[in-house]
Each structure stands twice: as structure tokens, then as C-alpha cells.
Design a protein around this motif. Structure first.
Motif, PDB file in Angstrom:
ATOM      1  N   VAL A 220      82.593  23.394  71.832  1.00  0.00           N
ATOM      2  CA  VAL A 220      83.759  24.003  72.479  1.00  0.00           C
ATOM      3  C   VAL A 220      84.333  22.963  73.433  1.00  0.00           C
ATOM      4  O   VAL A 220      83.619  22.410  74.268  1.00  0.00           O
ATOM      5  CB  VAL A 220      83.392  25.287  73.244  1.00  0.00           C
ATOM      6  CG1 VAL A 220      84.628  25.872  73.934  1.00  0.00           C
ATOM      7  CG2 VAL A 220      82.766  26.313  72.303  1.00  0.00           C
ATOM      8  N   VAL A 221      85.626  22.708  73.302  1.00  0.00           N
ATOM      9  CA  VAL A 221      86.295  21.651  74.059  1.00  0.00           C
ATOM     10  C   VAL A 221      87.274  22.273  75.033  1.00  0.00           C
ATOM     11  O   VAL A 221      87.918  23.282  74.715  1.00  0.00           O
ATOM     12  CB  VAL A 221      87.049  20.703  73.101  1.00  0.00           C
ATOM     13  CG1 VAL A 221      87.749  19.590  73.862  1.00  0.00           C
ATOM     14  CG2 VAL A 221      86.102  20.137  72.064  1.00  0.00           C
ATOM     15  N   GLY A 222      87.427  21.675  76.214  1.00  0.00           N
ATOM     16  CA  GLY A 222      88.489  22.108  77.112  1.00  0.00           C
ATOM     17  C   GLY A 222      88.077  22.170  78.562  1.00  0.00           C
ATOM     18  O   GLY A 222      86.913  21.954  78.921  1.00  0.00           O
ATOM     19  N   ASN A 223      89.081  22.508  79.397  1.00  0.00           N
ATOM     20  CA  ASN A 223      88.891  22.642  80.847  1.00  0.00           C
ATOM     21  C   ASN A 223      88.999  24.092  81.291  1.00  0.00           C
ATOM     22  O   ASN A 223      89.340  24.367  82.438  1.00  0.00           O
ATOM     23  CB  ASN A 223      89.948  21.817  81.593  1.00  0.00           C
ATOM     24  CG  ASN A 223      89.895  20.351  81.233  1.00  0.00           C
ATOM     25  OD1 ASN A 223      88.831  19.812  80.975  1.00  0.00           O
ATOM     26  ND2 ASN A 223      91.052  19.697  81.205  1.00  0.00           N
ATOM     27  N   SER A 224      88.718  25.014  80.391  1.00  0.00           N
ATOM     28  CA  SER A 224      88.966  26.430  80.655  1.00  0.00           C
ATOM     29  C   SER A 224      87.875  27.098  81.473  1.00  0.00           C
ATOM     30  O   SER A 224      88.059  28.219  81.944  1.00  0.00           O
ATOM     31  CB  SER A 224      89.109  27.171  79.321  1.00  0.00           C
ATOM     32  OG  SER A 224      87.889  27.113  78.598  1.00  0.00           O
ATOM     33  N   GLY A 225      86.744  26.451  81.639  1.00  0.00           N
ATOM     34  CA  GLY A 225      85.619  27.078  82.322  1.00  0.00           C
ATOM     35  C   GLY A 225      84.641  27.757  81.391  1.00  0.00           C
ATOM     36  O   GLY A 225      83.624  28.294  81.840  1.00  0.00           O
ATOM     37  N   ILE A 226      84.920  27.756  80.078  1.00  0.00           N
ATOM     38  CA  ILE A 226      83.958  28.282  79.120  1.00  0.00           C
ATOM     39  C   ILE A 226      82.652  27.502  79.251  1.00  0.00           C
ATOM     40  O   ILE A 226      82.652  26.271  79.310  1.00  0.00           O
ATOM     41  CB  ILE A 226      84.497  28.152  77.675  1.00  0.00           C
ATOM     42  CG1 ILE A 226      85.774  28.989  77.490  1.00  0.00           C
ATOM     43  CG2 ILE A 226      83.436  28.536  76.657  1.00  0.00           C
ATOM     44  CD1 ILE A 226      85.568  30.455  77.361  1.00  0.00           C
ATOM     45  N   LYS A 227      81.532  28.194  79.301  1.00  0.00           N
ATOM     46  CA  LYS A 227      80.251  27.513  79.522  1.00  0.00           C
ATOM     47  C   LYS A 227      79.959  26.541  78.378  1.00  0.00           C
ATOM     48  O   LYS A 227      80.300  26.784  77.215  1.00  0.00           O
ATOM     49  CB  LYS A 227      79.124  28.525  79.656  1.00  0.00           C
ATOM     50  CG  LYS A 227      78.835  29.348  78.408  1.00  0.00           C
ATOM     51  CD  LYS A 227      77.691  30.325  78.663  1.00  0.00           C
ATOM     52  CE  LYS A 227      77.400  31.162  77.424  1.00  0.00           C
ATOM     53  NZ  LYS A 227      76.313  32.137  77.660  1.00  0.00           N
ATOM     54  N   ASN A 228      79.339  25.441  78.751  1.00  0.00           N
ATOM     55  CA  ASN A 228      78.928  24.385  77.825  1.00  0.00           C
ATOM     56  C   ASN A 228      80.103  23.673  77.155  1.00  0.00           C
ATOM     57  O   ASN A 228      79.915  22.995  76.139  1.00  0.00           O
ATOM     58  CB  ASN A 228      77.969  24.924  76.750  1.00  0.00           C
ATOM     59  CG  ASN A 228      76.687  25.478  77.337  1.00  0.00           C
ATOM     60  OD1 ASN A 228      76.156  24.940  78.301  1.00  0.00           O
ATOM     61  ND2 ASN A 228      76.206  26.580  76.776  1.00  0.00           N
ATOM     62  N   SER A 229      81.312  23.841  77.695  1.00  0.00           N
ATOM     63  CA  SER A 229      82.455  23.109  77.147  1.00  0.00           C
ATOM     64  C   SER A 229      82.285  21.621  77.412  1.00  0.00           C
ATOM     65  O   SER A 229      81.682  21.211  78.408  1.00  0.00           O
ATOM     66  CB  SER A 229      83.760  23.587  77.790  1.00  0.00           C
ATOM     67  OG  SER A 229      84.051  24.916  77.444  1.00  0.00           O
ATOM     68  N   ILE A 230      82.823  20.814  76.501  1.00  0.00           N
ATOM     69  CA  ILE A 230      82.808  19.372  76.712  1.00  0.00           C
ATOM     70  C   ILE A 230      84.234  18.879  76.894  1.00  0.00           C
ATOM     71  O   ILE A 230      85.204  19.568  76.545  1.00  0.00           O
ATOM     72  CB  ILE A 230      82.110  18.635  75.561  1.00  0.00           C
ATOM     73  CG1 ILE A 230      82.844  18.858  74.228  1.00  0.00           C
ATOM     74  CG2 ILE A 230      80.669  19.075  75.438  1.00  0.00           C
ATOM     75  CD1 ILE A 230      82.218  18.093  73.087  1.00  0.00           C
ATOM     76  N   ALA A 231      84.364  17.702  77.444  1.00  0.00           N
ATOM     77  CA  ALA A 231      85.681  17.169  77.791  1.00  0.00           C
ATOM     78  C   ALA A 231      86.479  16.814  76.544  1.00  0.00           C
ATOM     79  O   ALA A 231      85.925  16.498  75.483  1.00  0.00           O
ATOM     80  CB  ALA A 231      85.515  15.933  78.679  1.00  0.00           C
ATOM     81  N   PHE A 232      87.793  16.846  76.681  1.00  0.00           N
ATOM     82  CA  PHE A 232      88.658  16.425  75.595  1.00  0.00           C
ATOM     83  C   PHE A 232      88.330  14.991  75.182  1.00  0.00           C
ATOM     84  O   PHE A 232      88.074  14.122  76.021  1.00  0.00           O
ATOM     85  CB  PHE A 232      90.123  16.492  76.031  1.00  0.00           C
ATOM     86  CG  PHE A 232      90.626  17.882  76.281  1.00  0.00           C
ATOM     87  CD1 PHE A 232      90.819  18.767  75.236  1.00  0.00           C
ATOM     88  CD2 PHE A 232      90.923  18.314  77.570  1.00  0.00           C
ATOM     89  CE1 PHE A 232      91.291  20.056  75.466  1.00  0.00           C
ATOM     90  CE2 PHE A 232      91.392  19.590  77.813  1.00  0.00           C
ATOM     91  CZ  PHE A 232      91.584  20.469  76.761  1.00  0.00           C
ATOM     92  N   GLY A 233      88.340  14.750  73.873  1.00  0.00           N
ATOM     93  CA  GLY A 233      88.133  13.405  73.357  1.00  0.00           C
ATOM     94  C   GLY A 233      86.692  12.999  73.193  1.00  0.00           C
ATOM     95  O   GLY A 233      86.408  11.862  72.804  1.00  0.00           O
ATOM     96  N   GLN A 234      85.738  13.910  73.454  1.00  0.00           N
ATOM     97  CA  GLN A 234      84.327  13.534  73.463  1.00  0.00           C
ATOM     98  C   GLN A 234      83.513  14.114  72.306  1.00  0.00           C
ATOM     99  O   GLN A 234      82.312  13.853  72.221  1.00  0.00           O
ATOM    100  CB  GLN A 234      83.691  13.980  74.779  1.00  0.00           C
ATOM    101  CG  GLN A 234      84.299  13.348  76.012  1.00  0.00           C
ATOM    102  CD  GLN A 234      84.171  11.840  75.997  1.00  0.00           C
ATOM    103  OE1 GLN A 234      83.084  11.295  75.856  1.00  0.00           O
ATOM    104  NE2 GLN A 234      85.300  11.144  76.134  1.00  0.00           N
TER     105      GLN A 234
END
Length: 352
Positions: free
Chosen positions: A316-330
Motif C-alpha cells: 500500500v503506497v501513499g501519505n494517507s496514514g494507512i498503516k504499513n504504507s510505504i512512500a511513493f516511488g519505493q
């Protein structure tokens, strides 16, 4: 072989791989066995696209650089220090590898060997050359590896455990066939991005890397977007323009033309920028050259849904605050601890 000896061999492999990049190939005199392997590896990279049309030099060099960065003393030590790897009795582990992106099965191969086991490897027909070459380099560095690495094209026999990767359909066969063996059976998964509408141009451009790297063929490629109900795709498409040259690659262009035609004949509503289509769809798995999207009203609802459907999701990608999300482009730069399907391969191998 000891853990220290195994790690040393992979560290030397990392040094070898660090010599190769799309911008320049420069031999390092300090790297072991360059006289034997260096020129042949360049030739193999140049031939990769003839072996698999999706394996362009750009994509193969990217995969090589990711593994060169991973195989350092610090990274290997940080990865393995949390495990007790000194009590295993060596077992033979069958590896059935995918071939969707270059060296996609290398993590499993590495994991088996550093845990002291033997690898019995069945390669995908789509990626039959890169891993055997690297295995030969490892054997040159540490000859004892020769007794621990076997490649086979025949029916696998004489193994104690298995790690198999395939589609949802082949997974059912694997689960039945290997039902009496310790196993990790990997199925199809997809990755997604949750957007808020507050992303910067840099964020969205980096998201393009998650979408287009390896032409979208990896399970870590973003194939689905969740966007707010009033989301304006203008900024998204402007950021994607940085990847416009993907359409000049024939295999990608053929998929774009075909999938767009199928969508249009089915009267689906599309947004299109002449090299990427996006379509509203509840599915996570979109075809090559297309990304699905879905609107949301509340981030909490999305998080609840992702928890319920976690077995379909890789990243799961993004800055939304969803747990365990990773940064864009990674997404295509996983670390050694970023296990496929969140299944700890080393823990599994340490207990068989």
C-alpha cells in the motif's frame, strides 16, 4: 558451510553486481573473479531481451542495482541478527520461481542458502539465465556452494520443504501436490495507492515509478488507486507524462492498444493520456498499460477493507496514514526484511 562463509559469498556477489549500471559499466580491480565473469555478464545483460522481451537492459540493470545495494555486510547483518540460524540441520528446499521481473526469485534463493540449506531450483522459462550465472559466481567465490545449489528442469524430487510462487490457479495445484511438505505457497497479489488529493507533483511523479517500473508486471507495481470522491485526475496525468516514452516499447504499446480497444468495445468509461488508461473498477488486478481506480468517502472505510482483503494485497503506497504504507516511488526497492506476502521466509526456513 557456516553462516559467516555464506554471508561472505553474497557480499562478494554484491560487490560484483555493483559494477554494472545502465549509465556505465566500470570494472573494479578489487572484485574477485572479474577476469572470468565480468565481460560474460555484460553479454548476458545485452542478451536478456532476446530471452524475454520484457527484460530490457534498463529493467535488468535496475534489478541488478537493487541487489547490489542490498548485499552489503551491514544489510545482511541487520537482516539476519534477529534469527537463530546455528541450530539447523541442512535440508533440501525446492524453489519454484516466477519469471515476471528479472531475478524475482533471488530473495528466496538467498534465504535458503544463508540459512544453511540446499536449494533445488526450478526456474521459470521467462527467467532462465540470470540466476544460474550468479550461482556460478557464488560457487567461484565459495566452492562449497556447488553442493548446495541445483537447478532442474525435471520433476522435483528429494526435497524436504518447498517455496513455490505462481498464479492463484497454480497455487491450488501446489497446495495439493505439496500438502505433505512444509511449504510457502505464494499466490497472485497486487499493490495499490491511496491518494488524498494533497499529493505534490513530486509525490505523483514518484508514484509513476511504482506504476511503470518493469512495465507494471510485478506484484509490487501499483495497479489500483483509491481516490477521494471529488478527485481531479489532472495533476495525476500531468505527473505521469514523465513516463511517456514507455509507449515507444512495442510490447507495451501492443498491450496498450489491445486493452484500450477491449475497454472501448465494452463501453467502459476511460480516462486516457495516450500511453495509460485508467478505469473505475473494484478489482485490484488491472491489465498492462492500465490502472484501475475507485472513489472513497472515508479513509477509515478503506483501511477496514484493506484489512479484510489483505491476502490480495502486496503493498500500500501513499501519505494517507494507512498503516504499513510505504512512500511513493519505493515499491520496487524492497529491503531484505520486506518479505513477499508478509511471510517471514527466514523464520520458516529456520524451523523446517
Amino acid at each position: 558451510m557456516t553462516l559467516t562463509e555464506s554471508k561472505k559469498a553474497f557480499i562478494e556477489l554484491g560487490k560484483f553486481l555493483s559494477q554494472f549500471s545502465l549509465s556505465t559499466n566500470e570494472p573494479n580491480e578489487a572484485v574477485l573473479h572479474n577476469a572470468i565473469f565480468y565481460n560474460d555478464f555484460i553479454t548476458l545483460i545485452e542478451l536478456s531481451q532476446s530471452h524475454n522481451g520484457w527484460f530490457t537492459q534498463k529493467q535488468v540493470y535496475f534489478a541488478i542495482q537493487q541487489w547490489a545495494a542490498a548485499l552489503t555486510p551491514h544489510n545482511l547483518d541487520e537482516w539476519l541478527k534477529r534469527y537463530d540460524l546455528n541450530t539447523n540441520e541442512p535440508k533440501t528446499v525446492g524453489l519454484i520461481l516466477a519469471g515476471n521481473i528479472p531475478l524475482v526469485g533471488f530473495h528466496d534463493f538467498l534465504s535458503v542458502l544463508v540459512t544453511g540449506h540446499k536449494a533445488l531450483v526450478k526456474l521459470s522459462s521467462n527467467d532462465k539465465h540470470l540466476l544460474p550465472f550468479l550461482a556460478n559466481y557464488l560457487i567461484a567465490v565459495e566452492p562449497a556452494m556447488a553442493d548446495r545449489i541445483t537447478f532442474t528442469e525435471e520433476k522435483m524430487e528429494g526435497f524436504d520443504a518447498v517455496i513455490a510462487t505462481g498464479s492463484n490457479n497454480t497455487a491450488r495445484y501446489f497446495e495439493y501436490y505439496f500438502r505433505n511438505k512444509p511449504s510457502i505457497i505464494r499466490k497472485s497479489r497486487n499493490s495499490l495507492a491511496v491518494l488524498t488529493g494533497k499529493e505534490t507533483t513530486e509525490d505523483l511523479t514518484a508514484l509513476g515509478e511504482d506504476i511503470f517500473r518493469y512495465f507494471g508486471l510485478g506484484c509490487r507495481n501499483v495497479s489500483k488507486l483509491f481516490v477521494p470522491r471529488d478527485y481531479d485526475f489532472k495533476n495525476f496525468f500531468e505527473a505521469m507524462y514523465a513516463y511517456k516514452d514507455v509507449i515507444f516499447y512495442d510490447k507495451y504499446a501492443n498491450n496498450y492498444d489491445y486493452n484500450k480497444a477491449v475497454f472501448l468495445m465494452s463501453n467502459f468509461k476511460l480516462l486516457d493520456n495516450e500511453f495509460l488508461t485508467i478505469k473505475e473498477d473494484k478489482s485490484y488486478a488491472s491489465p498492462i498499460s492500465s490502472v484501475f481506480y475507485e472513489f472513497y468517502d472515508d479513509i477509515a472505510e478503506i483501511e477496514e477493507r484493506l484489512d479484510a482483503e489483505h491476502e490480495q494485497i502486496q503493498c500500500v503506497v501513499g501519505n494517507s496514514g494507512i498503516k504499513n504504507s510505504i512512500a511513493f516511488g519505493q515499491t520496487q526497492q524492497p529491503g531484505l526484511l520486506d518479505y513477499a506476502d508478509n511471510v517471514d521466509t527466514i523464520l520458516f526456513l529456520s524451523k523446517i
